[in-house]
Design a protein around this motif. Structure first.
Motif, PDB file in Angstrom:
ATOM      1  N   MET A  55      10.285   1.200  -1.451  1.00  0.00           N
ATOM      2  CA  MET A  55      11.464   0.572  -2.037  1.00  0.00           C
ATOM      3  C   MET A  55      11.232   0.231  -3.506  1.00  0.00           C
ATOM      4  SD  MET A  55      12.549  -1.930   1.132  1.00  0.00           S
ATOM      5  CE  MET A  55      13.734  -2.871   0.186  1.00  0.00           C
ATOM      6  N   VAL A  56      10.075  -0.330  -3.823  1.00  0.00           N
ATOM      7  CA  VAL A  56       9.751  -0.683  -5.207  1.00  0.00           C
ATOM      8  C   VAL A  56       9.654   0.574  -6.056  1.00  0.00           C
ATOM      9  CG1 VAL A  56       7.970  -1.630  -6.729  1.00  0.00           C
ATOM     10  CG2 VAL A  56       8.619  -2.853  -4.660  1.00  0.00           C
ATOM     11  N   ASP A  57       8.935   1.563  -5.568  1.00  0.00           N
ATOM     12  CA  ASP A  57       8.777   2.806  -6.334  1.00  0.00           C
ATOM     13  C   ASP A  57      10.139   3.446  -6.616  1.00  0.00           C
ATOM     14  OD1 ASP A  57       6.044   2.461  -6.389  1.00  0.00           O
ATOM     15  OD2 ASP A  57       5.628   3.928  -4.805  1.00  0.00           O
ATOM     16  N   ARG A  58      11.015   3.464  -5.616  1.00  0.00           N
ATOM     17  CA  ARG A  58      12.335   4.063  -5.796  1.00  0.00           C
ATOM     18  C   ARG A  58      13.164   3.249  -6.790  1.00  0.00           C
ATOM     19  NH1 ARG A  58      16.303   4.499  -0.908  1.00  0.00           N
ATOM     20  NH2 ARG A  58      14.337   4.975   0.083  1.00  0.00           N
ATOM     21  N   ALA A  59      13.124   1.920  -6.685  1.00  0.00           N
ATOM     22  CA  ALA A  59      13.893   1.070  -7.599  1.00  0.00           C
ATOM     23  C   ALA A  59      13.427   1.261  -9.039  1.00  0.00           C
ATOM     24  CB  ALA A  59      13.776  -0.393  -7.183  1.00  0.00           C
ATOM     25  N   PHE A  60      12.113   1.330  -9.264  1.00  0.00           N
ATOM     26  CA  PHE A  60      11.590   1.544 -10.610  1.00  0.00           C
ATOM     27  C   PHE A  60      12.019   2.909 -11.137  1.00  0.00           C
ATOM     28  CE2 PHE A  60       9.315  -2.275 -10.210  1.00  0.00           C
ATOM     29  CZ  PHE A  60       8.620  -2.556 -11.370  1.00  0.00           C
TER      30      PHE A  60
ATOM     31  N   GLU B 295       0.842  -1.190   0.000  1.00  0.00           N
ATOM     32  CA  GLU B 295       0.000   0.000   0.000  1.00  0.00           C
ATOM     33  C   GLU B 295       0.879   1.243   0.000  1.00  0.00           C
ATOM     34  OE1 GLU B 295      -2.095  -0.795   3.701  1.00  0.00           O
ATOM     35  OE2 GLU B 295      -3.851  -1.347   2.544  1.00  0.00           O
ATOM     36  N   THR B 296       0.323   2.339  -0.443  1.00  0.00           N
ATOM     37  CA  THR B 296       1.022   3.611  -0.378  1.00  0.00           C
ATOM     38  C   THR B 296       1.364   3.900   1.079  1.00  0.00           C
ATOM     39  OG1 THR B 296      -0.167   4.410  -2.303  1.00  0.00           O
ATOM     40  CG2 THR B 296       0.842   6.072  -0.895  1.00  0.00           C
ATOM     41  N   GLY B 297       2.582   4.323   1.328  1.00  0.00           N
ATOM     42  CA  GLY B 297       3.031   4.589   2.692  1.00  0.00           C
ATOM     43  C   GLY B 297       3.798   3.433   3.301  1.00  0.00           C
ATOM     44  N   CYS B 298       3.708   2.249   2.709  1.00  0.00           N
ATOM     45  CA  CYS B 298       4.435   1.076   3.212  1.00  0.00           C
ATOM     46  C   CYS B 298       5.896   1.186   2.792  1.00  0.00           C
ATOM     47  CB  CYS B 298       3.818  -0.196   2.646  1.00  0.00           C
ATOM     48  SG  CYS B 298       4.777  -1.693   2.995  1.00  0.00           S
ATOM     49  N   VAL B 299       6.808   0.811   3.668  1.00  0.00           N
ATOM     50  CA  VAL B 299       8.231   0.914   3.376  1.00  0.00           C
ATOM     51  C   VAL B 299       8.615   0.067   2.164  1.00  0.00           C
ATOM     52  CG1 VAL B 299       8.948  -0.901   4.984  1.00  0.00           C
ATOM     53  CG2 VAL B 299      10.531   0.930   4.387  1.00  0.00           C
ATOM     54  N   TYR B 300       7.982  -1.099   1.999  1.00  0.00           N
ATOM     55  CA  TYR B 300       8.301  -1.951   0.859  1.00  0.00           C
ATOM     56  C   TYR B 300       7.802  -1.325  -0.446  1.00  0.00           C
ATOM     57  CZ  TYR B 300       9.397  -5.300   4.487  1.00  0.00           C
ATOM     58  OH  TYR B 300       9.943  -5.913   5.584  1.00  0.00           O
ATOM     59  N   ARG B 301       6.662  -0.687  -0.386  1.00  0.00           N
ATOM     60  CA  ARG B 301       6.147   0.013  -1.568  1.00  0.00           C
ATOM     61  C   ARG B 301       7.100   1.135  -1.961  1.00  0.00           C
ATOM     62  NH1 ARG B 301       1.193   1.386  -3.969  1.00  0.00           N
ATOM     63  NH2 ARG B 301       1.707   2.758  -5.690  1.00  0.00           N
TER      64      ARG B 301
ATOM     65  N   ALA C 132      -0.955 -16.898  -7.305  1.00  0.00           N
ATOM     66  CA  ALA C 132      -1.961 -16.998  -8.367  1.00  0.00           C
ATOM     67  C   ALA C 132      -1.459 -16.425  -9.689  1.00  0.00           C
ATOM     68  CB  ALA C 132      -3.241 -16.288  -7.940  1.00  0.00           C
ATOM     69  N   GLY C 133      -0.262 -15.836  -9.693  1.00  0.00           N
ATOM     70  CA  GLY C 133       0.307 -15.314 -10.929  1.00  0.00           C
ATOM     71  C   GLY C 133      -0.002 -13.862 -11.211  1.00  0.00           C
ATOM     72  N   ALA C 134      -0.445 -13.112 -10.197  1.00  0.00           N
ATOM     73  CA  ALA C 134      -0.829 -11.712 -10.407  1.00  0.00           C
ATOM     74  C   ALA C 134       0.377 -10.784 -10.532  1.00  0.00           C
ATOM     75  CB  ALA C 134      -1.731 -11.237  -9.274  1.00  0.00           C
ATOM     76  N   GLY C 135       1.572 -11.234 -10.181  1.00  0.00           N
ATOM     77  CA  GLY C 135       2.740 -10.363 -10.261  1.00  0.00           C
ATOM     78  C   GLY C 135       3.746 -10.731  -9.199  1.00  0.00           C
ATOM     79  N   PHE C 136       4.387  -9.707  -8.657  1.00  0.00           N
ATOM     80  CA  PHE C 136       5.392  -9.937  -7.624  1.00  0.00           C
ATOM     81  C   PHE C 136       5.056  -9.095  -6.407  1.00  0.00           C
ATOM     82  CE2 PHE C 136       6.928  -6.062  -9.509  1.00  0.00           C
ATOM     83  CZ  PHE C 136       7.516  -5.370  -8.468  1.00  0.00           C
ATOM     84  N   GLY C 137       5.667  -9.429  -5.312  1.00  0.00           N
ATOM     85  CA  GLY C 137       5.504  -8.651  -4.087  1.00  0.00           C
ATOM     86  C   GLY C 137       6.808  -8.643  -3.325  1.00  0.00           C
ATOM     87  N   ILE C 138       6.974  -7.643  -2.503  1.00  0.00           N
ATOM     88  CA  ILE C 138       8.136  -7.577  -1.624  1.00  0.00           C
ATOM     89  C   ILE C 138       7.616  -7.657  -0.198  1.00  0.00           C
ATOM     90  CG2 ILE C 138      10.031  -6.149  -0.799  1.00  0.00           C
ATOM     91  CD1 ILE C 138      10.319  -5.056  -3.563  1.00  0.00           C
ATOM     92  N   VAL C 139       8.046  -8.705   0.477  1.00  0.00           N
ATOM     93  CA  VAL C 139       7.622  -8.960   1.852  1.00  0.00           C
ATOM     94  C   VAL C 139       8.815  -9.514   2.621  1.00  0.00           C
ATOM     95  CG1 VAL C 139       5.208  -9.427   1.209  1.00  0.00           C
ATOM     96  CG2 VAL C 139       6.832 -11.306   1.292  1.00  0.00           C
TER      97      VAL C 139
END
Length: 118
Positions: free
Chosen positions: A9-14, A1-7, A40-47
């Motif tokens: 990280m992804v936004d910055r990497a992209f 979600e927006t505001g999550c540290v992992y989100r 289910a094949g919807a994409g990737f996640g960072i956890v």
């Protein structure tokens, strides 16, 4: 979600890779939901790896190394302040205090806040 540290990280990497923002299949706040969507094949996640170790072991999801520089996130420990602390909390705080530096509080932060660098 927006505001999550992992989100973040992804936004910055992209952004650093010049890719703009990732195409989002969904935004969820539950690690189990993220793992389910990935399985289910919807994409990737960072956890955190610990949170999905069993799913990795069962082959439901695959683990990939983070490309590029290692990222870190601050962890903050909070607890309810009481005059008498339960023995387990007292021992945890003593142990944490021995291994981590306390936050130097701004006026808005309680004086017993402890920051755990990752």
């Amino acid at each position: 979600e927006t505001g999550c540290v992992y989100r973040a990280m992804v936004d910055r990497a992209f952004a650093e890779a010049g890719l703009g923002g990732p195409k989002l299949a969904a935004e969820v706040g539950s690690i189990d939901a993220i793992a389910g969507l990935v399985a289910a094949g919807a994409g990737f996640g960072i956890v955190p790896r610990l949170a999905v170790a069993t799913a990795i072991d069962r082959g439901e999801v695959a683990e990939l190394a983070w490309p590029g520089p290692v990222r870190s996130a601050d962890l903050v420990m909070i607890w309810r302040r009481r005059r008498v602390q339960p023995p387990a909390l007292k021992a945890l705080l003593a142990s944490a205090g021995a291994g981590f530096a306390p936050v130097r509080p701004a006026d808005a932060r309680p004086r017993h806040a402890v920051s755990f660098p990752s």
